[in-house]
Structures are given as structure tokens and as C-alpha cells.
Design an enzyme around this catalytic site. Structure first.
Site, PDB file in Angstrom:
ATOM      1  N   LYS A  54       0.788  -1.057   0.194  1.00  0.00           N
ATOM      2  CA  LYS A  54      -0.123   0.025   0.045  1.00  0.00           C
ATOM      3  C   LYS A  54       0.870   1.373   0.057  1.00  0.00           C
ATOM      4  CE  LYS A  54      -4.066  -2.123   1.873  1.00  0.00           C
ATOM      5  NZ  LYS A  54      -4.631  -2.828   3.214  1.00  0.00           N
ATOM      6  N   GLN A  98      -4.810  -1.215   9.608  1.00  0.00           N
ATOM      7  CA  GLN A  98      -4.704  -2.615   8.994  1.00  0.00           C
ATOM      8  C   GLN A  98      -5.342  -3.708  10.011  1.00  0.00           C
ATOM      9  OE1 GLN A  98      -3.346  -3.347   5.801  1.00  0.00           O
ATOM     10  NE2 GLN A  98      -4.324  -5.200   6.253  1.00  0.00           N
ATOM     11  N   ASP A 121     -11.326   3.490   4.230  1.00  0.00           N
ATOM     12  CA  ASP A 121     -11.646   1.978   3.954  1.00  0.00           C
ATOM     13  C   ASP A 121     -13.049   1.846   4.039  1.00  0.00           C
ATOM     14  OD1 ASP A 121      -9.841  -0.102   3.701  1.00  0.00           O
ATOM     15  OD2 ASP A 121      -9.304  -0.227   5.716  1.00  0.00           O
TER      16      ASP A 121
END
Ligand code: NDP
Length: 291
Positions: A54, A98, A121
Site C-alpha cells: 500500500k 490494518q 476504508d
């Protein structure tokens, strides 16, 4: 195999290139690059790989990457304090924590602490509510990537029958909401669904997000249907999806491979959401649907 292969890797590269160009233009207008902060707690090897890729993709798209790696024994209060700092940091447009978090940390409490306008997200309940009610928010990256692949393949989705297999908050439910907004007739299947093949027999679109290797069989699929396989299952035969690719590809009109289908779109959509967040926060106009 008769189905056309949907090349998610190529689609993701195109999306990343468009996002990169728009990020450069944003930097010229706003005097700073869009910024994405990624928080990793602990040393889970798969999560470490995701975070590294990422970070690389963020920099390659002309954005600023802020990586925060915390030890596995970080306590809840320290993690929340970091989220608060990132919420307040003007250089940070998007925040991603994460998952999974190490045992003992409350992921829901951390995710709901993120400013919904930096929640790239799309996991915050405010953004789930915005999606459900047709407001502009952030949509989880994996289902959004599936939608882009479907639009690219089929154009207007209006009136098509879609079956989404799986009802998780991060894939199945937002996928169903997105397809409903596209005017599909949507069926959500799950572990209590009776006679799944009966539902699939009428499906022009199948999105499989089950978490079971090669679960969807070719003879369940309507001839000519478009099949999107979200599954990532590590088996002795390597990485496989939730669809039995061999049998489904001989019936479907188009199908995503695993790997190389939905997976690459997820990171590309994360960058897209970060770009959108940067424009919204800076008050710079952007036609998000045209990215
Ligand atoms: P979850 O385990 O959270 O959800 C799985 C869903 O499948 C549940 O709703 C469950 O039903 C349903 N299900 C389980 N068994 C059956 C069955 N026999 N028949 C019908 N439905 C069933 O998984 P996720 O949504 O998080 O992920 C799904 C898959 O997608 C996984 O393989 C995951 O690795 C992959 N994934 C891939 C991503 C990518 O970037 N490509 C990103 C995220 C996930 P119930 O609700 O009743 O339990």
C-alpha cells in the site's frame, strides 16, 4: 473455457494511472500532495506485506505515505491516541488501520474513532449509513473495485439480476448496496440460504465473497453470466477463489481470475478514495464518478 477473462490487474493499473495524474493536479492546486496514513500493529507477515505494498502504491500515485508501525503489545489507549493525532493532522487525508488487530485490541472502537471524512476504508458506521441512504461517503474498497469491473464489462447494470454470496460488512453488504444503487435486482445469499443454485440460475451477475475455496460450481452459473470472484483462499494448490474457476469459466460470459482479478482493484480503490478525501477536505472540485 468460453468466458472472457476480466483482467483486474490491467484495470487497476489504468485506475492507478488516472489517480496519479489527478493527484499531481491536486498538488498543484492545493500546494500539498494527498496523504494516506497506514497503521500496522504487530508483525503479522501477511499484514506487513499488504502495508508495504500500500505504501509503495501510494508513493507511485504521487501521494504522501505515512506509515505507523506499532508493537504487538500496544495498548488500546495508545492506539486511539494515534488515531486522534491522525484525525487532527492536516497533511493526512485518509487513515487506514490494518486488520486484524492483535488479540486484546478492540477493532470496532478503533475504526469508529477514525474521522468518517478520513475513513478511506469505508468501514465507519457513518459511511455504511451514507452508502445505505445514498449519501456521498466512502465505500469499502473491495466491493467498489468489483463495481468498477462490472461497469467496465457490462456498462449500464440497470435491471440485471445480481446475486451476492456473503453478507459481511466489508464485502457482501456494501456490494449489495452498490448494485441496488445501480438499479440491479439484488439477492443476498449467506450460510442459511436454501438452494443457492436455484438463485444463481437467474443471476446475470454473481459476486462470490464466501471465504470457501472453489465453492461456486459451474453448473450453478447461468450461461453468459458475469462472475466476480472476491475469494482469496490459500490451499495446497496455491491461491484460489471462492468459485470453481475451471467449471464456471466454461459457462460464464466473463469471469475474474484469482489472483489477478478483484485483488489488484482493492489497493487502486484505496488510492482513489484517498484522492477523493483530499479534494473534499481541501474544497477542490473533482468529478469522483469520472475517475
Ligand atoms: P466473511 O467470513 O466475513 O463472510 C463470509 C460470508 O459468506 C458470510 O456472510 C457467510 O454467511 C457466507 N457463507 C459462508 N458459508 C456459506 C455457504 N455455504 N453458502 C452461502 N454463504 C456462505 O468473509 P469476507 O466477506 O470478509 O470475505 C469473503 C472472501 O473474500 C474471503 O475469501 C476473503 O479472503 C476475500 N476477501 C478478498 C479481498 C480482496 O481484496 N480480494 C478483500 C476482502 C475479502 P453468514 O453471514 O450466514 O455467516
Amino acid at each position: 473455457m468460453t468466458a472472457e477473462l476480466i483482467d483486474g490487474k490491467a484495470a487497476a493499473q489504468r485506475l492507478r494511472a488516472r489517480v496519479g495524474d489527478l493527484a499531481t493536479r491536486f498538488a498543484e492546486d492545493a500546494g500539498r500532495k494527498p496523504g494516506l496514513a497506514v497503521v500496522l500493529v504487530g508483525e503479522d507477515p501477511a499484514s506487513s506485506v499488504y502495508v508495504r505494498s500500500k505504501g509503495k502504491a501510494t508513493v507511485a500515485a504521487n501521494m504522501e505515505s505515512f506509515e505507523h508501525r506499532l508493537p504487538a503489545d500496544t495498548d488500546q489507549a495508545d492506539l486511539i491516541a494515534l488515531v486522534d493525532r491522525l484525525n487532527a493532522d492536516p497533511a493526512v487525508d485518509g487513515i487506514l488501520v490494518q486488520l486484524p488487530l492483535p488479540a486484546g485490541l478492540d477493532a470496532d472502537a478503533v475504526l469508529t474513532r477514525i474521522d468518517p471524512d478520513k475513513d478511506v476504508d469505508g468501514f465507519h458506521p457513518v459511511n455504511a449509513g451514507r452508502l445505505a441512504t445514498g449519501l456521498n461517503g466512502f465505500v469499502p474498497c473491495t466491493p467498489y473495485g468489483c463495481l468498477l469491473l462490472l461497469r467496465e464489462r457490462l456498462g449500464d447494470l440497470s435491471g440485471l439480476n445480481a446475486v451476492v454470496i456473503g453478507r459481511s460488512n466489508i464485502v457482501g453488504k456494501p456490494m449489495a448496496a452498490l448494485l441496488t444503487a445501480e438499479n440491479c435486482t439484488v439477492t443476498i445469499a449467506h450460510s442459511r440460504t436454501r438452494n443457492l443454485p436455484h438463485h444463481l440460475a437467474h443471476a446475470d451477475i454473481v459476486v462470490a465473497a464466501v471465504g470457501r475455496a472453489k465453492f461456486v460450481q459451474g453448473d450453478w452459473v447461468k450461461p453468459g453470466a458475469t462472475v466476480i470472484d472476491v475469494g482469496i483462499n490459500r490451499t495446497d494448490d496455491g491461491l484460489v477463489g471462492d468459485v470453481d474457476f475451471e467449471s464456471a469459466a466454461s459457462v460464464a460470459g466473463a469471469i475474474t481470475p484469482v489472483p489477478g482479478g478483484v485483488g489488484p482493484m482493492t489497493i487502486a480503490c484505496l488510492l482513489r478514495n484517498t484522492l477523493v478525501a483530499a479534494h473534499r477536505r481541501a474544497g477542490v472540485a473533482l468529478d469522483a464518478d469520472a475517475i
